[in-house]
Design a protein around this motif. Structure first.
Motif, PDB file in Angstrom:
ATOM      1  N   PHE A 410     -67.423  75.842  80.448  1.00 57.44           N
ATOM      2  CA  PHE A 410     -67.681  76.608  81.667  1.00 57.44           C
ATOM      3  C   PHE A 410     -69.084  77.214  81.657  1.00 57.44           C
ATOM      4  N   PHE A 411     -69.476  77.845  80.570  1.00 57.61           N
ATOM      5  CA  PHE A 411     -70.802  78.458  80.511  1.00 57.61           C
ATOM      6  C   PHE A 411     -71.914  77.413  80.524  1.00 57.61           C
ATOM      7  N   CYS A 412     -71.638  76.248  79.975  1.00 54.77           N
ATOM      8  CA  CYS A 412     -72.629  75.169  80.062  1.00 54.77           C
ATOM      9  C   CYS A 412     -72.818  74.710  81.502  1.00 54.77           C
ATOM     10  N   SER A 413     -71.727  74.680  82.275  1.00 52.28           N
ATOM     11  CA  SER A 413     -71.842  74.239  83.664  1.00 52.28           C
ATOM     12  C   SER A 413     -72.655  75.228  84.502  1.00 52.28           C
ATOM     13  N   LEU A 414     -72.698  76.486  84.086  1.00 49.77           N
ATOM     14  CA  LEU A 414     -73.446  77.481  84.857  1.00 49.77           C
ATOM     15  C   LEU A 414     -74.946  77.226  84.826  1.00 49.77           C
ATOM     16  N   TRP A 415     -75.467  76.763  83.697  1.00 49.72           N
ATOM     17  CA  TRP A 415     -76.898  76.477  83.646  1.00 49.72           C
ATOM     18  C   TRP A 415     -77.203  74.994  83.823  1.00 49.72           C
ATOM     19  N   HIS A 416     -76.180  74.142  83.725  1.00 51.04           N
ATOM     20  CA  HIS A 416     -76.425  72.712  83.862  1.00 51.04           C
ATOM     21  C   HIS A 416     -76.831  72.346  85.287  1.00 51.04           C
ATOM     22  N   LEU A 417     -76.135  72.879  86.281  1.00 52.89           N
ATOM     23  CA  LEU A 417     -76.441  72.516  87.667  1.00 52.89           C
ATOM     24  C   LEU A 417     -77.833  72.971  88.090  1.00 52.89           C
ATOM     25  N   PRO A 418     -78.238  74.218  87.887  1.00 52.05           N
ATOM     26  CA  PRO A 418     -79.615  74.582  88.264  1.00 52.05           C
ATOM     27  C   PRO A 418     -80.668  73.751  87.541  1.00 52.05           C
ATOM     28  N   MET A 419     -80.409  73.443  86.259  1.00 52.14           N
ATOM     29  CA  MET A 419     -81.373  72.625  85.524  1.00 52.14           C
ATOM     30  C   MET A 419     -81.442  71.212  86.087  1.00 52.14           C
ATOM     31  N   LEU A 420     -80.309  70.658  86.436  1.00 52.72           N
ATOM     32  CA  LEU A 420     -80.299  69.299  86.981  1.00 52.72           C
ATOM     33  C   LEU A 420     -80.988  69.245  88.335  1.00 52.72           C
ATOM     34  N   LEU A 421     -80.720  70.215  89.201  1.00 50.67           N
ATOM     35  CA  LEU A 421     -81.377  70.240  90.511  1.00 50.67           C
ATOM     36  C   LEU A 421     -82.871  70.484  90.386  1.00 50.67           C
ATOM     37  N   LEU A 422     -83.262  71.294  89.414  1.00 51.05           N
ATOM     38  CA  LEU A 422     -84.685  71.529  89.205  1.00 51.05           C
ATOM     39  C   LEU A 422     -85.392  70.257  88.732  1.00 51.05           C
ATOM     40  N   LEU A 423     -84.753  69.496  87.865  1.00 45.02           N
ATOM     41  CA  LEU A 423     -85.335  68.221  87.417  1.00 45.02           C
ATOM     42  C   LEU A 423     -85.408  67.219  88.567  1.00 45.02           C
ATOM     43  N   MET A 424     -84.385  67.200  89.415  1.00 48.97           N
ATOM     44  CA  MET A 424     -84.443  66.302  90.570  1.00 48.97           C
ATOM     45  C   MET A 424     -85.588  66.685  91.501  1.00 48.97           C
ATOM     46  N   LEU A 425     -85.772  67.994  91.704  1.00 48.02           N
ATOM     47  CA  LEU A 425     -86.857  68.437  92.565  1.00 48.02           C
ATOM     48  C   LEU A 425     -88.217  68.142  91.944  1.00 48.02           C
ATOM     49  N   THR A 426     -88.279  68.223  90.618  1.00 45.64           N
ATOM     50  CA  THR A 426     -89.553  67.989  89.930  1.00 45.64           C
ATOM     51  C   THR A 426     -89.962  66.531  90.005  1.00 45.64           C
ATOM     52  N   TYR A 427     -89.019  65.613  89.808  1.00 43.93           N
ATOM     53  CA  TYR A 427     -89.341  64.176  89.793  1.00 43.93           C
ATOM     54  C   TYR A 427     -88.909  63.519  91.092  1.00 43.93           C
ATOM     55  N   ASN A 428     -89.023  64.260  92.182  1.00 36.65           N
ATOM     56  CA  ASN A 428     -88.663  63.721  93.480  1.00 36.65           C
ATOM     57  C   ASN A 428     -89.837  62.942  94.064  1.00 36.65           C
ATOM     58  N   GLY A 429     -89.826  61.596  93.963  1.00 35.38           N
ATOM     59  CA  GLY A 429     -90.832  60.736  94.551  1.00 35.38           C
ATOM     60  C   GLY A 429     -92.172  60.806  93.883  1.00 35.38           C
ATOM     61  N   ALA A 430     -92.312  61.437  92.679  1.00 35.44           N
ATOM     62  CA  ALA A 430     -93.594  61.523  91.985  1.00 35.44           C
ATOM     63  C   ALA A 430     -93.830  60.284  91.170  1.00 35.44           C
ATOM     64  N   GLU A 431     -95.079  59.837  91.095  1.00 34.27           N
ATOM     65  CA  GLU A 431     -95.423  58.631  90.361  1.00 34.27           C
ATOM     66  C   GLU A 431     -95.875  58.934  88.921  1.00 34.27           C
ATOM     67  N   SER A 432     -96.046  60.217  88.613  1.00 35.57           N
ATOM     68  CA  SER A 432     -96.482  60.555  87.261  1.00 35.57           C
ATOM     69  C   SER A 432     -95.292  60.588  86.322  1.00 35.57           C
ATOM     70  N   LEU A 433     -95.619  60.689  85.035  1.00 39.55           N
ATOM     71  CA  LEU A 433     -94.573  60.754  84.029  1.00 39.55           C
ATOM     72  C   LEU A 433     -94.079  62.178  83.909  1.00 39.55           C
ATOM     73  N   LEU A 434     -94.161  62.793  82.811  1.00 38.27           N
ATOM     74  CA  LEU A 434     -93.631  64.130  82.594  1.00 38.27           C
ATOM     75  C   LEU A 434     -94.582  65.154  83.181  1.00 38.27           C
ATOM     76  N   LEU A 435     -94.067  65.936  84.127  1.00 36.88           N
ATOM     77  CA  LEU A 435     -94.911  66.911  84.789  1.00 36.88           C
ATOM     78  C   LEU A 435     -95.253  68.080  83.894  1.00 36.88           C
ATOM     79  N   PHE A 436     -94.325  68.376  83.000  1.00 32.95           N
ATOM     80  CA  PHE A 436     -94.515  69.547  82.154  1.00 32.95           C
ATOM     81  C   PHE A 436     -95.410  69.274  80.962  1.00 32.95           C
ATOM     82  N   PHE A 437     -95.691  67.987  80.642  1.00 35.65           N
ATOM     83  CA  PHE A 437     -96.523  67.653  79.470  1.00 35.65           C
ATOM     84  C   PHE A 437     -97.918  67.316  79.928  1.00 35.65           C
TER      85      PHE A 437
END
Length: 437
Positions: A410-437
């Motif tokens: 249960f506690f893993c699901s609380l941070w899993h969804l925001p992290m997953l949506l944030l990753l989707m927003l980060t790599y949404n249609g971008a042509e670069s590799l890792l944005l954070f590196f």
């Protein structure tokens, strides 16, 4: 008879009686003697009888004396010794000094103990009476006075403000990931309208579930259960949220988003809420309710229902099963007491199996995202560790079936969804590799 009249008085000897007859009757003595012996044997009492009666009388008399015996009285002193005894007593009293006893006599101690016991019993009785009166007052119905300062907090709990915030965040993520230019005005109208619709649905849900929430420890402190606000005020608040919320989504955004918002309120209040006490299908219906907000965000931005919107709805749909099943596993007693039909109560094996199945489904949905051109191919790779981790916890929950594993999932699901949506927003249609590196 003539012979008997002439007989003199008898004289008793030992063991028999002898009759003295006058001389003229001497000749008739043998016959008369035999006759007297027969009469004595039949009618007269012998000396042995008298001796037996004497012993019985003495025995009975001694018994009466022993029963009536009195204790001997103290010997009375002679008059000439009274003055001597009184003088001795006076001299003894003069010689012995009065000393206060170290310990009170036993009778006084008993009296004090009895007094203390009576006082303590009276105190306990008074306390019990006071507590009984207080409990009786607590059980009685009281009129709750609503303070205006407490009203915002009460309405926030009525609308489940944390759940509403999660719904608004998923709708915002759907709006942001849509492949169209970002419109701030439309974004704000969508967020406000979705939040108002969620507040209305949650308020109506609590209005319907008051008698059942009062039996659960998790929900017994809700505003309507405690009587902090009236049901009329709760319904009025729900109506004041639903009407402007649907109007903003319909008139300010587009009719499709407004229709989805109205349908979601209906599905949550009229289908999911009563179905919670009828069938375990309510979990799947509730998952559909949670999957609609990101679709509303996508349709608010694009005005159409595309494959990307369905993908976002699918991710939210699958995420809710490990989240809610793990939560309900620790609340099985509460749900059973409240009369709710949940998988964790009626089908515990299915509850764990469905949670694991949808944890694995998140990996597949993340892989489909770049195929539908919602994200780049970096998203499945970057999201794989967190998807594998929640799948591992889902497997632990399926295998162990205990509170510890369900709590971790249960506690893993609380941070899993925001992290997953944030990753989707980060790599949404971008042509670069890792944005954070």
């Amino acid at each position: 008879m003539s012979a008997a009249r002439r007989c003199g008085p008898p004289r008793a000897l030992t063991g028999l009686f002898v009759w003295h007859l006058p001389k003229p009757a001497v000749r008739q003595m043998p016959c008369k003697f035999m006759h007297c012996c027969g009469v004595v044997n039949k009618r007269w009492i012998t000396f042995q009888h008298l001796n037996f009666l004497k012993r019985m009388y003495v025995t009975q008399y001694n018994k009466d004396l022993s029963q009536q015996a009195k204790p001997k009285s103290d010997p009375v002193a002679p008059p000439f010794l009274e003055k001597k005894h009184l003088g001795q007593e006076k001299t003894v009293i003069r010689e012995i000094r009065p000393v206060s006893p170290l310990h009170p006599p036993s009778s006084e101690t008993l009296n004090r103990n009895e007094f203390k016991a009576v006082n303590s019993a009276a105190v306990v009785e008074d306390l019990a009476t006071a507590v009984g009166a207080e409990s009786k007052e607590e059980k009685q119905w009281k009129e709750m006075k609503l303070q205006l300062d407490d009203l915002p907090g009460i309405l926030a709990r009525l609308s489940k403000i944390k759940l509403t915030a999660l719904v608004v965040s998923t709708a915002s993520a759907g709006f942001a990931m849509a492949p169209v230019p970002f419109d701030l005005t439309c974004f704000l109208l969508t967020s406000i309208g979705t939040g108002l619709a969620s507040c209305a649905a949650n308020s109506i849900n609590q209005f319907f579930e008051v008698p059942f929430d009062s039996n659960m420890n998790r929900t017994k402190n809700r505003p309507l259960v405690r009587g902090q606000i009236s049901p009329l005020l709760a319904v009025s608040f729900a109506a004041s949220c639903a009407v402007p919320g649907i109007a903003l989504l319909t008139l300010g955004v587009n009719p499709l988003t407004g229709a989805l918002g109205a349908f979601n309120i209906f599905l949550y209040t009229c289908c999911y809420t009563p179905m919670k006490r009828m069938s375990i299908i309510n979990t799947w219906v509730g998952a559909v309710v949670g999957a609609i907000p990101p679709i509303m965000g996508w349709t608010a931005a694009t005005g159409s229902l595309d494959a990307g919107a369905l993908l976002l709805g699918g991710i939210l749909y699958s995420w809710q099963f490990p989240h809610f099943n793990a939560l309900s596993w620790g609340l099985r007693e509460d749900y059973s007491r409240g009369g709710y039909c949940m998988m964790s109560v009626t089908h515990p094996a299915m509850c764990r199996r469905v949670a694991l199945r949808h944890c694995l489904a998140l990996i597949g949905l993340s892989t489909v995202a770049p195929i539908l051109d919602v994200t780049t191919w970096n998203f499945p790779l970057i999201s794989l560790p967190i998807n594998l981790y929640i799948s591992y916890l889902g497997f632990r929950f399926y295998r162990d079936a205990d509170r510890s594993s369900s709590r971790k999932l249960f506690f893993c699901s609380l941070w899993h969804l925001p992290m997953l949506l944030l990753l989707m927003l980060t790599y949404n249609g971008a042509e670069s590799l890792l944005l954070f590196f």
